[in-house]
Motif scaffolding. Sequence first.
Motif, short mmCIF file in Angstrom:
data_model
loop_
_atom_site.label_atom_id
_atom_site.label_comp_id
_atom_site.label_asym_id
_atom_site.label_seq_id
_atom_site.Cartn_x
_atom_site.Cartn_y
_atom_site.Cartn_z
N SER A 186 5.01 1.87 -9.69
CA SER A 186 4.82 0.73 -8.79
C SER A 186 5.87 -0.37 -8.97
O SER A 186 6.44 -0.84 -7.99
CB SER A 186 3.41 0.17 -8.97
OG SER A 186 3.21 -0.91 -8.10
N PRO A 187 6.21 -0.81 -10.20
CA PRO A 187 7.27 -1.81 -10.34
C PRO A 187 8.65 -1.31 -9.89
O PRO A 187 9.48 -2.09 -9.44
CB PRO A 187 7.28 -2.14 -11.83
CG PRO A 187 5.91 -1.81 -12.29
CD PRO A 187 5.50 -0.62 -11.46
N LYS B 152 9.12 0.58 -7.34
CA LYS B 152 9.12 0.49 -5.87
C LYS B 152 9.35 -0.95 -5.41
O LYS B 152 9.83 -1.17 -4.31
CB LYS B 152 7.80 1.02 -5.31
CG LYS B 152 7.63 2.51 -5.53
CD LYS B 152 6.28 2.99 -5.07
CE LYS B 152 6.10 4.46 -5.39
NZ LYS B 152 4.75 4.93 -5.11
N ARG B 153 8.97 -1.90 -6.26
CA ARG B 153 9.20 -3.32 -5.95
C ARG B 153 10.27 -3.84 -6.91
O ARG B 153 10.12 -4.86 -7.56
CB ARG B 153 7.89 -4.11 -6.11
CG ARG B 153 6.80 -3.60 -5.19
CD ARG B 153 5.61 -4.48 -5.16
NE ARG B 153 4.90 -4.54 -6.44
CZ ARG B 153 3.96 -5.44 -6.71
NH1 ARG B 153 3.64 -6.34 -5.82
NH2 ARG B 153 3.35 -5.43 -7.87
N TYR B 154 11.39 -3.13 -6.93
CA TYR B 154 12.47 -3.28 -7.89
C TYR B 154 12.84 -4.71 -8.23
O TYR B 154 12.86 -5.10 -9.38
CB TYR B 154 13.69 -2.52 -7.35
CG TYR B 154 14.78 -2.32 -8.35
CD1 TYR B 154 15.93 -3.07 -8.31
CD2 TYR B 154 14.65 -1.37 -9.34
CE1 TYR B 154 16.95 -2.88 -9.23
CE2 TYR B 154 15.64 -1.15 -10.27
CZ TYR B 154 16.80 -1.91 -10.21
OH TYR B 154 17.79 -1.73 -11.12
N LEU C 222 11.47 -7.59 -6.56
CA LEU C 222 10.56 -8.51 -5.88
C LEU C 222 9.94 -9.44 -6.93
O LEU C 222 9.16 -9.00 -7.77
CB LEU C 222 9.46 -7.73 -5.15
CG LEU C 222 8.44 -8.56 -4.40
CD1 LEU C 222 9.11 -9.32 -3.25
CD2 LEU C 222 7.33 -7.68 -3.86
N GLU D 47 8.29 -12.23 -6.07
CA GLU D 47 7.17 -12.94 -5.46
C GLU D 47 5.92 -12.08 -5.55
O GLU D 47 5.99 -10.87 -5.64
CB GLU D 47 7.49 -13.24 -3.99
CG GLU D 47 8.72 -14.10 -3.81
CD GLU D 47 9.14 -14.19 -2.36
OE1 GLU D 47 8.61 -13.42 -1.53
OE2 GLU D 47 10.01 -15.01 -2.06
N SER E 198 1.21 -9.09 -10.03
CA SER E 198 1.04 -7.74 -10.59
C SER E 198 -0.14 -7.76 -11.54
O SER E 198 -0.30 -8.67 -12.33
CB SER E 198 2.29 -7.29 -11.35
OG SER E 198 3.33 -6.98 -10.48
N GLU F 115 -0.70 -2.45 -14.02
CA GLU F 115 0.67 -2.22 -13.55
C GLU F 115 1.68 -2.65 -14.61
O GLU F 115 2.61 -1.91 -14.94
CB GLU F 115 0.92 -2.98 -12.25
CG GLU F 115 2.31 -2.80 -11.69
CD GLU F 115 2.53 -3.56 -10.40
OE1 GLU F 115 3.62 -3.40 -9.84
OE2 GLU F 115 1.64 -4.31 -9.96
N PRO G 286 13.77 -4.67 -12.86
CA PRO G 286 12.35 -4.40 -12.65
C PRO G 286 11.46 -4.96 -13.76
O PRO G 286 10.35 -5.41 -13.50
CB PRO G 286 12.25 -2.87 -12.60
CG PRO G 286 13.60 -2.40 -12.29
CD PRO G 286 14.55 -3.43 -12.82
N ARG H 274 5.84 -11.38 -11.94
CA ARG H 274 4.64 -11.19 -11.11
C ARG H 274 3.38 -11.19 -11.96
O ARG H 274 2.33 -11.67 -11.53
CB ARG H 274 4.76 -9.89 -10.31
CG ARG H 274 5.81 -9.96 -9.23
CD ARG H 274 5.72 -8.78 -8.27
NE ARG H 274 5.66 -7.49 -8.91
CZ ARG H 274 6.71 -6.73 -9.18
NH1 ARG H 274 7.92 -7.13 -8.85
NH2 ARG H 274 6.55 -5.56 -9.75
N PRO I 242 -1.85 0.47 -6.81
CA PRO I 242 -0.94 1.28 -6.03
C PRO I 242 -1.67 2.46 -5.39
O PRO I 242 -2.69 2.91 -5.89
CB PRO I 242 0.10 1.76 -7.04
CG PRO I 242 -0.59 1.69 -8.34
CD PRO I 242 -1.59 0.56 -8.25
#
Length: 128
Positions: free
Chosen positions: A17-18, A20-22, A24, A26, A29, A33, A72, A79, A126
């Motif tokens: 999951s992290p 995929k939101r390399y 991000l 904002e 989490s 995760e 990441p 997050r 996720p």
Amino acid sequence: MQAATPAQPTPIAWYLSPWKRYVLFEGRSSRPEFWWFTLGQFIIGVVLSTLGQASGFFDALSFLFFLGALLPSIAVTARRLHDIGQSGWLQLIGLIPILGWIALIVLCAQPTKPGPNQYGEAPLPPAP
């Protein structure tokens, strides 16, 4: 007849999951995760370091992997701090040897603040 319960995410789904939101920074989490990602990074690090003892190729591979995983890791930690209502910049306390690391671990281990906060809605697991 019982309703089907939703499938629980696997540890691999939590770890990916992290990725995929390399980058991000904002949002929020959840604890699973963050901690599954941290455990995955640790296991990969141990494996690559062990293999690096046998061959310089794995030392280079280890360096490239952790260089690629730097953003990441910073993003998921930011997050995670957002999830407990803190600023992502608070992870800079990790630069203080030992005491800063302990404080950051304690902060990341805090339970999720229920409901929305200034950083967004509560995190969802996720998709399995």
